[in-house]
Each structure stands twice: as structure tokens, then as C-alpha cells.
Design an enzyme around this catalytic site. Structure first.
Site, short mmCIF file in Angstrom:
data_model
loop_
_atom_site.label_atom_id
_atom_site.label_comp_id
_atom_site.label_asym_id
_atom_site.label_seq_id
_atom_site.Cartn_x
_atom_site.Cartn_y
_atom_site.Cartn_z
N SER A 15 0.82 -1.22 0.00
CA SER A 15 0.00 0.00 0.00
C SER A 15 0.85 1.27 0.00
CB SER A 15 -0.97 -0.01 1.18
OG SER A 15 -0.32 -0.34 2.39
N GLY A 20 -3.35 0.11 -3.60
CA GLY A 20 -3.20 -0.20 -2.17
C GLY A 20 -3.26 1.06 -1.32
N SER A 141 -8.44 -9.48 -10.40
CA SER A 141 -8.41 -8.64 -11.60
C SER A 141 -9.35 -9.24 -12.64
CB SER A 141 -6.98 -8.66 -12.13
OG SER A 141 -6.93 -8.25 -13.47
N TYR A 154 0.53 -13.82 -14.99
CA TYR A 154 -0.23 -12.92 -14.10
C TYR A 154 -1.68 -13.38 -14.01
CZ TYR A 154 -2.69 -8.65 -12.65
OH TYR A 154 -3.50 -7.74 -12.01
#
Ligand SMILES: NC(=O)c1ccc[n+]([C@@H]2O[C@H](COP(=O)([O-])OP(=O)(O)OC[C@H]3O[C@@H](n4cnc5c(N)ncnc54)[C@H](OP(=O)(O)O)[C@@H]3O)[C@@H](O)[C@H]2O)c1
Length: 264
Positions: A15, A20, A141, A154
């Protein structure tokens, strides 16, 4: 609906920038005390300062730890203590032809994007179930359900996170702890802004560059703009709340309608 997270302690992995940092900001704005994390102490502290400028009442603890390793996760736990809200936001991505991705790189993606989350859930879930309240969110995602050819590794890790979410939600059945994935779509982070510039030309004003990028490269997006990181933060705040108590084991979309499907 008024969401008040006062008295809740949250950790957002990765973050010190991007999505984040926005999630950490929105959790702090809703009253939670937040552990801010990145690998670099200075950058992590600077992110906490930026959050504090936006939310002067924020209670923040910057903790630098590399969550790609078990030692890093353990070091973070020592500083962070127990948690009510765990947001596994950390994730790396980068384009590479699938035939050129070697074993080591597959392992690195798995360590950083999947195992980092699994380790933290394993660490914190027992305390949450014992106390009868907890919120775990894994930032997935659109690539979890539409495997991107330019970064298959990914996509695979994000698909795995959906299953990790479902599995741990089952492990927490009936305890008051919820575990969900948040599927982010194309989001306006510094990295993505650079990527847009490379594709459509650096000289265009941002609004125009964004419109052209969406039209030409993300035509399925129903909002036809990038998602602002705060919009993902807002969903995380909702899922962190008492009010979201019946949502668990699922994947919630904040993708601007990008995935052309009725179900996640
Ligand atoms: N951007 C998008 O359009 C998009 C779309 C869908 C989903 N997502 C997902 O959203 C999440 C955040 O994406 P983002 O674009 O905001 O990422 P980002 O800008 O690249 O930020 C990644 C953050 O993680 C930290 N980090 C990297 N490796 C770490 C490690 N081993 N241990 C601890 N911290 C580490 C980085 O700080 P340091 O480098 O200082 O350690 C940084 O704070 C990811 O899971 C990504 O897959 C992003």
C-alpha cells in the site's frame, strides 16, 4: 447506509502506492487504523504521510516488509499485531510472451501474487474466527477470468486467488468472518498512465489520451474510462463493514463492466 470502521485494525499489503494506497486511505477515512506496507521503509512512511495529509485523523502504522517471503510476513506480524481486516492487495504484473516465461518467473509470480496472500490469511484467520469477526479481501483482476495473452502468468495467479478466496471462505464458514475477492479492472495508477502514454502518445492531454486508449484498447469497458483507485477503495470499505456480513466466498467486480459476462 453509514459505514463506521472505528476500532477496527486493518492491513493493506503493498500500500505504499497505487490501488493499495487508495484502499488504505479509504479504510482510514472510514475510521479503521491501518497498517501501510511496502518493501521500502522510506516509501512506506511517505505513503503514510500522504494518507495522513488527506485524512488528518488517520491512525497509521507504516511497516516495511517483503511479503514475497515467509520471513517478511512473520516480521510484519510482529509489528502489526492482530487484525480485523486483511486486504491482500500486493500484486506484480508485466508483459512477457508466454513461451518465454521460465520456471523461475512462474514461481516468482506464484510467490508474490498467491502465496503472499495465503500466508497472511493462514496467519490471521484463526484469530478472526476466534473473535467472531473478520474481513479478508484479495485483490484480483479482470485477468482472473479473461486470461491476458500478454501476461498469462499474471492471469493464472489472479485465477488462483479466486479459488484461494473460495477455499478460505469455506474454512471460515459460520464464524462471522467473510473472505472475498475484489476484481479490479483497468485502473488509473501511475504505471497504467505511463502505459497509456506509450500506446496513444505522450503529447495528448490526459482526458483525450484516456478516451482514445479506452476506445481503441479497452472497447468492452462499459464506463469508457479508467477506474479511479478510490472506487476500488470504496468497495473494500463496504466489504469490510458489518453491513456486508452476507457476502462471502465470492468475487465482486469493480471493473467498469469490462468483463463481458453476466457472472464474474
Ligand atoms: N493497476 C491496474 O490497472 C490493476 C488492474 C487490476 C488489478 N490490479 C491489482 O491491484 C493490485 C495493486 O496494483 P497497483 O497497480 O496499484 O500496483 P503497484 O502500483 O505496482 O503497487 C504495488 C505495491 O506493492 C508494493 N510491493 C511490491 N512488491 C512487494 C513485496 N514483495 N512486498 C511488499 N510490498 C510490495 C509496492 O511497493 P514497493 O515497490 O516499494 O515495495 C507498491 O506499494 C495488484 O494486485 C494488481 O494485480 C491492478
Amino acid at each position: 447506509m453509514r459505514i463506521d470502521l472505528t476500532g477496527r485494525r486493518a492491513l493493506v499489503s503493498g500500500s505504499s502506492q497505487g490501488i493499495g494506497q487508495a484502499i488504505a486511505t479509504e479504510l482510514a477515512r472510514a475510521g479503521a487504523s491501518v497498517v501501510v506496507n511496502g518493501r521500502d521503509q522510506d516509501r512506506t512512511e511517505r505513503a503514510a504521510e500522504a494518507i495522513a495529509r488527506e485524512v488528518p485523523s488517520a491512525e497509521l502504522l507504516p511497516v516495511a516488509a517483503d511479503l514475497a517471503s515467509a520471513d517478511g510476513a512473520e516480521a510484519l506480524r510482529e509489528r502489526a499485531g492482530e487484525l480485523d481486516i486483511l486486504v491482500n492487495n500486493l500484486g506484480i504484473f508485466g508483459a512477457k510472451p508466454v513461451l518465454e516465461i521460465e520456471d523461475d518467473e512462474w514461481r516468482r509470480y506464484f510467490e508474490v501474487n498467491v502465496l503472499s496472500a495465503v500466508r497472511l490469511i493462514r496467519m490471521y484467520l484463526p484469530g478472526m474466527t476466534e473473535r467472531g469477526f473478520g474481513r479478508v479481501m484479495n485483490i484480483a483482476s479482470d485477468s482472473a477470468v479473461v486470461t491476458p495473452l500478454e501476461m498469462v502468468h499474471y492471469g493464472v495467479t489472479k485465477t488462483a486467488l479466486l479459488a484461494v478466496t473460495r477455499g478460505f471462505a469455506k474454512a471460515a464458514a459460520g464464524t462471522g468472518v467473510t473472505v472475498n475477492s475484489v476484481m479490479a479492472g483497468p485502473t488509473h495508477t501511475p504505471g497504467v498512465e505511463e502505459f497509456v502514454g506509450e500506446l496513444v502518445g505522450e503529447e495528448l492531454p490526459w482526458d483525450e489520451a484516456q478516451r482514445q486508449f479506452m476506445r481503441e484498447h479497452r472497447p468492452y469497458s462499459l464506463i469508457q474510462r479508467l477506474i479511479e483507485p478510490t472506487e476500488i477503495g470504496n468497495m473494500v470499505v463496504y466489504l469490510s463493514s458489518e453491513q456486508a456480513s452476507a457476502t462471502t466466498g465470492g468475487a465482486v467486480r469493480v471493473d467498469g463492466g469490462y468483463v463481458d459476462s453476466i457472472l464474474p
